[in-house]
Scaffold this motif. Structure first.
Motif, PDB file in Angstrom:
ATOM      1  N   ALA A 168     -42.815  41.230  -4.584  1.00 51.00           N
ATOM      2  CA  ALA A 168     -42.519  40.549  -5.843  1.00 51.00           C
ATOM      3  C   ALA A 168     -41.036  40.630  -6.158  1.00 51.00           C
ATOM      4  N   GLU A 169     -40.461  41.813  -5.931  1.00 47.39           N
ATOM      5  CA  GLU A 169     -39.038  42.013  -6.203  1.00 47.39           C
ATOM      6  C   GLU A 169     -38.189  41.067  -5.356  1.00 47.39           C
ATOM      7  N   ALA A 170     -38.553  40.936  -4.076  1.00 47.40           N
ATOM      8  CA  ALA A 170     -37.779  40.062  -3.198  1.00 47.40           C
ATOM      9  C   ALA A 170     -37.865  38.621  -3.670  1.00 47.40           C
ATOM     10  N   ALA A 171     -39.084  38.192  -4.069  1.00 51.63           N
ATOM     11  CA  ALA A 171     -39.240  36.796  -4.498  1.00 51.63           C
ATOM     12  C   ALA A 171     -38.371  36.515  -5.715  1.00 51.63           C
ATOM     13  N   VAL A 172     -38.446  37.403  -6.718  1.00 49.12           N
ATOM     14  CA  VAL A 172     -37.669  37.156  -7.940  1.00 49.12           C
ATOM     15  C   VAL A 172     -36.180  37.285  -7.658  1.00 49.12           C
ATOM     16  N   GLY A 173     -35.813  38.280  -6.857  1.00 46.12           N
ATOM     17  CA  GLY A 173     -34.403  38.475  -6.554  1.00 46.12           C
ATOM     18  C   GLY A 173     -33.808  37.271  -5.855  1.00 46.12           C
ATOM     19  N   LEU A 174     -34.527  36.744  -4.873  1.00 43.91           N
ATOM     20  CA  LEU A 174     -33.988  35.609  -4.139  1.00 43.91           C
ATOM     21  C   LEU A 174     -33.947  34.370  -5.019  1.00 43.91           C
ATOM     22  N   ALA A 175     -34.945  34.218  -5.907  1.00 44.87           N
ATOM     23  CA  ALA A 175     -34.910  33.088  -6.840  1.00 44.87           C
ATOM     24  C   ALA A 175     -33.678  33.197  -7.720  1.00 44.87           C
ATOM     25  N   MET A 176     -33.343  34.433  -8.144  1.00 50.61           N
ATOM     26  CA  MET A 176     -32.153  34.620  -8.969  1.00 50.61           C
ATOM     27  C   MET A 176     -30.894  34.271  -8.192  1.00 50.61           C
ATOM     28  N   VAL A 177     -30.869  34.648  -6.914  1.00 47.20           N
ATOM     29  CA  VAL A 177     -29.690  34.308  -6.107  1.00 47.20           C
ATOM     30  C   VAL A 177     -29.502  32.803  -6.071  1.00 47.20           C
ATOM     31  N   ILE A 178     -30.616  32.078  -5.878  1.00 42.09           N
ATOM     32  CA  ILE A 178     -30.512  30.614  -5.812  1.00 42.09           C
ATOM     33  C   ILE A 178     -30.060  30.047  -7.151  1.00 42.09           C
ATOM     34  N   ALA A 179     -30.651  30.554  -8.250  1.00 45.25           N
ATOM     35  CA  ALA A 179     -30.299  30.048  -9.573  1.00 45.25           C
ATOM     36  C   ALA A 179     -28.822  30.299  -9.869  1.00 45.25           C
ATOM     37  N   VAL A 180     -28.349  31.498  -9.534  1.00 42.80           N
ATOM     38  CA  VAL A 180     -26.947  31.819  -9.791  1.00 42.80           C
ATOM     39  C   VAL A 180     -26.029  30.979  -8.912  1.00 42.80           C
ATOM     40  N   TYR A 181     -26.468  30.749  -7.690  1.00 46.60           N
ATOM     41  CA  TYR A 181     -25.666  29.929  -6.767  1.00 46.60           C
ATOM     42  C   TYR A 181     -25.463  28.520  -7.321  1.00 46.60           C
ATOM     43  N   ARG A 182     -26.478  28.013  -8.001  1.00 48.35           N
ATOM     44  CA  ARG A 182     -26.361  26.670  -8.574  1.00 48.35           C
ATOM     45  C   ARG A 182     -25.251  26.611  -9.607  1.00 48.35           C
ATOM     46  N   HIS A 183     -25.084  27.703 -10.374  1.00 45.07           N
ATOM     47  CA  HIS A 183     -24.058  27.729 -11.414  1.00 45.07           C
ATOM     48  C   HIS A 183     -22.677  27.920 -10.832  1.00 45.07           C
ATOM     49  N   TYR A 184     -22.523  28.951 -10.022  1.00 43.16           N
ATOM     50  CA  TYR A 184     -21.189  29.379  -9.621  1.00 43.16           C
ATOM     51  C   TYR A 184     -20.770  28.819  -8.276  1.00 43.16           C
ATOM     52  N   ARG A 185     -21.691  28.225  -7.529  1.00 44.56           N
ATOM     53  CA  ARG A 185     -21.385  27.718  -6.196  1.00 44.56           C
ATOM     54  C   ARG A 185     -20.904  28.828  -5.264  1.00 44.56           C
ATOM     55  N   THR A 186     -21.320  30.029  -5.493  1.00 42.01           N
ATOM     56  CA  THR A 186     -20.959  31.107  -4.587  1.00 42.01           C
ATOM     57  C   THR A 186     -22.048  32.179  -4.658  1.00 42.01           C
ATOM     58  N   THR A 187     -22.089  32.994  -3.635  1.00 39.35           N
ATOM     59  CA  THR A 187     -23.033  34.112  -3.678  1.00 39.35           C
ATOM     60  C   THR A 187     -22.296  35.441  -3.665  1.00 39.35           C
ATOM     61  N   ASN A 188     -20.980  35.370  -3.908  1.00 43.47           N
ATOM     62  CA  ASN A 188     -20.181  36.590  -3.933  1.00 43.47           C
ATOM     63  C   ASN A 188     -20.370  37.281  -5.286  1.00 43.47           C
ATOM     64  N   VAL A 189     -20.878  38.491  -5.249  1.00 43.14           N
ATOM     65  CA  VAL A 189     -21.224  39.132  -6.518  1.00 43.14           C
ATOM     66  C   VAL A 189     -19.989  39.444  -7.353  1.00 43.14           C
ATOM     67  N   ASP A 190     -18.803  39.536  -6.730  1.00 42.51           N
ATOM     68  CA  ASP A 190     -17.614  39.825  -7.515  1.00 42.51           C
ATOM     69  C   ASP A 190     -17.243  38.673  -8.436  1.00 42.51           C
ATOM     70  N   GLN A 191     -17.717  37.494  -8.099  1.00 41.15           N
ATOM     71  CA  GLN A 191     -17.347  36.337  -8.925  1.00 41.15           C
ATOM     72  C   GLN A 191     -18.365  36.023 -10.006  1.00 41.15           C
ATOM     73  N   PHE A 192     -19.444  36.772 -10.045  1.00 38.05           N
ATOM     74  CA  PHE A 192     -20.403  36.579 -11.147  1.00 38.05           C
ATOM     75  C   PHE A 192     -19.891  37.407 -12.318  1.00 38.05           C
ATOM     76  N   ASN A 193     -18.858  36.928 -13.011  1.00 39.82           N
ATOM     77  CA  ASN A 193     -18.270  37.796 -14.019  1.00 39.82           C
ATOM     78  C   ASN A 193     -18.355  37.244 -15.426  1.00 39.82           C
ATOM     79  N   GLN A 194     -19.221  36.217 -15.629  1.00 41.06           N
ATOM     80  CA  GLN A 194     -19.403  35.771 -17.005  1.00 41.06           C
ATOM     81  C   GLN A 194     -20.881  35.793 -17.305  1.00 41.06           C
ATOM     82  N   LEU A 195     -21.201  36.024 -18.580  1.00 41.15           N
ATOM     83  CA  LEU A 195     -22.610  35.931 -18.953  1.00 41.15           C
ATOM     84  C   LEU A 195     -22.961  34.500 -19.303  1.00 41.15           C
ATOM     85  N   LYS A 196     -21.915  33.691 -19.659  1.00 44.50           N
ATOM     86  CA  LYS A 196     -22.179  32.321 -20.061  1.00 44.50           C
ATOM     87  C   LYS A 196     -22.218  31.421 -18.838  1.00 44.50           C
ATOM     88  N   GLY A 197     -23.188  30.470 -18.811  1.00 39.38           N
ATOM     89  CA  GLY A 197     -23.314  29.622 -17.632  1.00 39.38           C
ATOM     90  C   GLY A 197     -22.252  28.550 -17.580  1.00 39.38           C
TER      91      GLY A 197
END
Lengths: 104, 395, 160
Positions: free
Chosen positions: A75-104
């Motif tokens: 379950a953790e993997a499914a939700v985690g990977l879904a979050m990665v995809i959702a975040v990727y849609r916003h920021y166009r990157t999967t680098n965790v250092d660049q996820f630095n805003q709470l606002k989309g």
């Protein structure tokens, strides 16, 4: 000669540390998930090892907890990977250092 | 006499092991396993060669032509010619491909197919490997197939390969659920995951005539159909060969493979088909049991392979008959129809069990299945109109 | 259970895990993770927990690994952009490993001789699961359903 409980625990500790290494030192979000999966797997190995070396009444608790933990990590993997995809849609990157805003 | 003929291969193995009777036990164990492995490989690779030519001949007959008939009597040596041709072809690896993964993919696929063949009982006392949880082993190992297909598609570094692999995974994932849930009622009723026990539970005859195979119960028949269709999808056969539809995406994940690697893919596909059909025979068609009491003098393995051949013939027949389905239709079928029906089978099996496993249980189970089937047909009826296709792209 | 098998599987598992944690190419790392998990499953076989090993292969290799690989594809091939490697992570991991190993080696009660293995059959697991562990089982069912729906909601296209 058969391996003792210690040997299994040391392998498990090694696996856990490698998972920790992956989770702490990589920048890619999916690597962090891989690391977490490895740490959970190491914990499973501990459960099974302790179950195997348990004294005679031999309760099946270790096996049960391992089964549940496998289900939960799925379950953790499914939700985690879904979050990665959702975040990727916003920021166009999967680098965790660049996820630095709470606002989309 | 008949029992001697029945157990001839078991005796042969015992005799071979007797030759090394003085050796330490671990050596005997290894030799025993090796004999099993060699037997499984020999039988199924021969069957593969035979089926590959028979399929072409049967398809040809259904399409009013002759099919291969040049090499040897009736063209039966065609597979040898094909094999030589495949062997001497150039093995092309694309320059931008991931060499190691590209090489590993067909190897893993073939290995999986052979592993899954190992847990099926081929006759009385003729299970190559008995493990506690054989059915689970079958599916656990079988689930690696998706990863191998994916490796093939990704490593080729080709758009068609990638698209084919994506399609393959999407359909295998969707159909794995009905495939496994269709097996559940059998496991529930037998109370065991060991294939031998499942075959043993299907012994005997009702009224002395109808064998107690699970396919003759309402839930068993439904589950068998679901299992068979899902098995068609899992082995990428027509009408569900969307991942390698040659008119759409060249050859799917196999586009960048040539020569012997392509032949390995081909072989893995056929072996996978044998494995799924073999499991269907074991679970629903009574495994190696004879259909009539008077026919029990025929050796058990003959019955198993007769049933297997019948199923394989249906596979070929369907390929000659049906056109390819569309991807979205396939997905709808899996999630909206087959999955609920598979769950219904589980419930119907429970009803059958608690109503006493007799005629009463039979009728109650039939009722459950008919009710759910009718409800689903009303709910899913589009009245001849198909909804517009909605494309949702992955970004 | 013999130590030769143990040593081989341990080296295999740890090497595959290390590769999964350090390889630059994401896809290779995911495939190495699969290898590491297969090694772990063979540990379970070695310890007499066949069922758990099969479940591990089934769920991790059959489902989670494919999910990871799928996500790698869906998020594009930008694994090359950021090769950054945080060396403090290595230090922390080594420190944790050292502490754990020290603690394990210090504990006297862990040098147990393995008792007679009483294999746990699938039937027994089923009975225990249905008797004493019904509520955890139901909770896991609810959790998985919630996770499924949550994952779907997360990845569904946002209204722009």
């Amino acid at each position: 000669m058969t391996p003792t409980l210690q040997a299994f625990l040391i392998v498990s500790a090694g696996l856990f540390s490698i998972g920790l290494l992956a989770a702490l030192s990589r920048r890619h979000a999916i690597f962090i998930l891989i690391g977490i999966e490895m740490m959970l797997a190491a914990a499973n190995l501990n459960f099974i090892a302790f179950w195997h070396f348990a004294p005679p009444p031999h309760p099946s608790t270790g096996v049960m907890i391992a089964i549940f933990s496998i289900a939960i990590s799925a379950a953790e993997a499914a939700v985690g990977l879904a979050m990665v995809i959702a975040v990727y849609r916003h920021y166009r990157t999967t680098n965790v250092d660049q996820f630095n805003q709470l606002k989309g | 006499m008949s029992s001697a003929l029945d157990q001839i291969f078991v005796h042969l193995k015992g005799w071979l092991l007797f030759l090394i009777a003085g050796a330490p036990s671990w050596l005997i164990q290894i030799v025993s396993s090796l004999i099993n492995i060699v037997a499984v490989l020999a039988v199924f690779l021969t069957l593969f060669a035979l089926i590959s030519v028979l399929e072409r001949k049967i398809l040809a007959r259904m399409q009013n032509r002759y099919g291969p008939n040049r090499v040897g009597p009736f063209g039966l040596f065609q597979p040898i010619a094909d094999g030589i041709k495949m062997l001497i072809k150039e093995d092309i690896v694309p320059a931008r491909a991931d060499k190691v993964v590209h090489f590993l993919a067909p190897v893993i696929l073939a290995a999986i197919a052979i592993l899954t063949l190992g847990v099926i009982p081929y006759g009385r006392n003729m299970t190559p490997f008995t493990i506690n949880g054989g059915i689970l082993f079958f599916f656990a190992v079988g689930s690696v197939t998706e990863l191998a297909v994916f490796m093939a598609g990704w490593a080729s570094n080709n758009k068609f390969s990638m698209l084919g692999a994506m399609r393959a995974i999407a359909q295998m994932f969707s159909y794995e659920l009905p495939l496994i849930i269709a097996v559940l009622p059998v496991v529930m009723v037998v109370g065991s995951l060991v294939p031998d026990r499942i075959v043993a539970a299907q012994g005997g005859y009702t009224l002395g005539v109808v064998p107690r195979w699970f396919v003759f119960t309402p839930w068993g028949a439904t589950a068998f159909l679901l299992f068979f269709v899902s098995g068609l999808v899992e082995s990428n056969r027509t009408p569900f060969d969307v991942p390698e539809g040659e008119s759409e995406i060249v050859a799917g994940h196999m586009t960048e493979y040539s020569g012997f690697k392509y032949a390995t893919f081909f072989m893995a596909e056929y072996l996978g088909m044998f494995a799924v059909s073999g499991l269907a025979v074991t679970m629903f068609l009574g495994g190696w049991r004879a259909p009539l009491g008077v026919l029990e003098f025929v050796p058990s393995y003959v019955w198993f392979f007769l049933k297997l051949s019948a199923l394989l013939f249906v596979y070929i027949w369907l390929r000659a008959t049906l056109p390819r389905t569309r991807v979205d239709q396939m997905m709808n079928l899996a999630w909206k129809f087959m999955l609920p029906m598979a769950f219904t089978c589980v419930i119907a099996a429970a009803v059958w069990h608690y109503a006493g496993r007799g005629l009463r249980g039979w009728l109650w189970a039939l009722l459950v299945i008919v009710v759910v089937y009718s409800a689903l047909s009303v709910l899913l009826d589009t009245r001849g109109k198909f909804a517009r296709r909605i494309y949702r792209f992955a970004e | 259970m013999n130590s030769v098998a143990f040593v081989i599987i341990a080296i295999f598992t740890l090497a595959a895990a290390l590769a999964a944690a350090t390889l630059p190419n994401l896809m290779h790392a995911a495939l190495c993770l699969v290898l590491a998990l297969l090694g772990l499953a063979s540990f379970f076989f070695l310890l007499g927990a066949e069922f758990v090993g099969l479940v591990l292969v089934f769920i991790y290799v059959g489902a989670v690994a494919v999910l990871i690989v799928f996500t790698i594809l869906l998020t594009g091939r930008d694994s090359r952009e950021h090769r950054g490697f945080n060396w403090s992570g290595v230090v922390i991991a080594l420190a944790v490993f050292g502490c754990l190993t020290w603690a394990i080696l210090k504990a006297q009660s862990l040098t147990i001789v393995p008792p007679h293995i009483r294999a746990l059959t699938v039937r027994q697991i089923g009975q225990v699961l249905m008797a004493g562990y019904v509520w955890p089982l139901q909770c896991v069912g609810v959790l998985l359903t919630a996770a499924l729906i949550g994952a779907l909601v997360l990845v569904l296209e946002e209204k722009r």
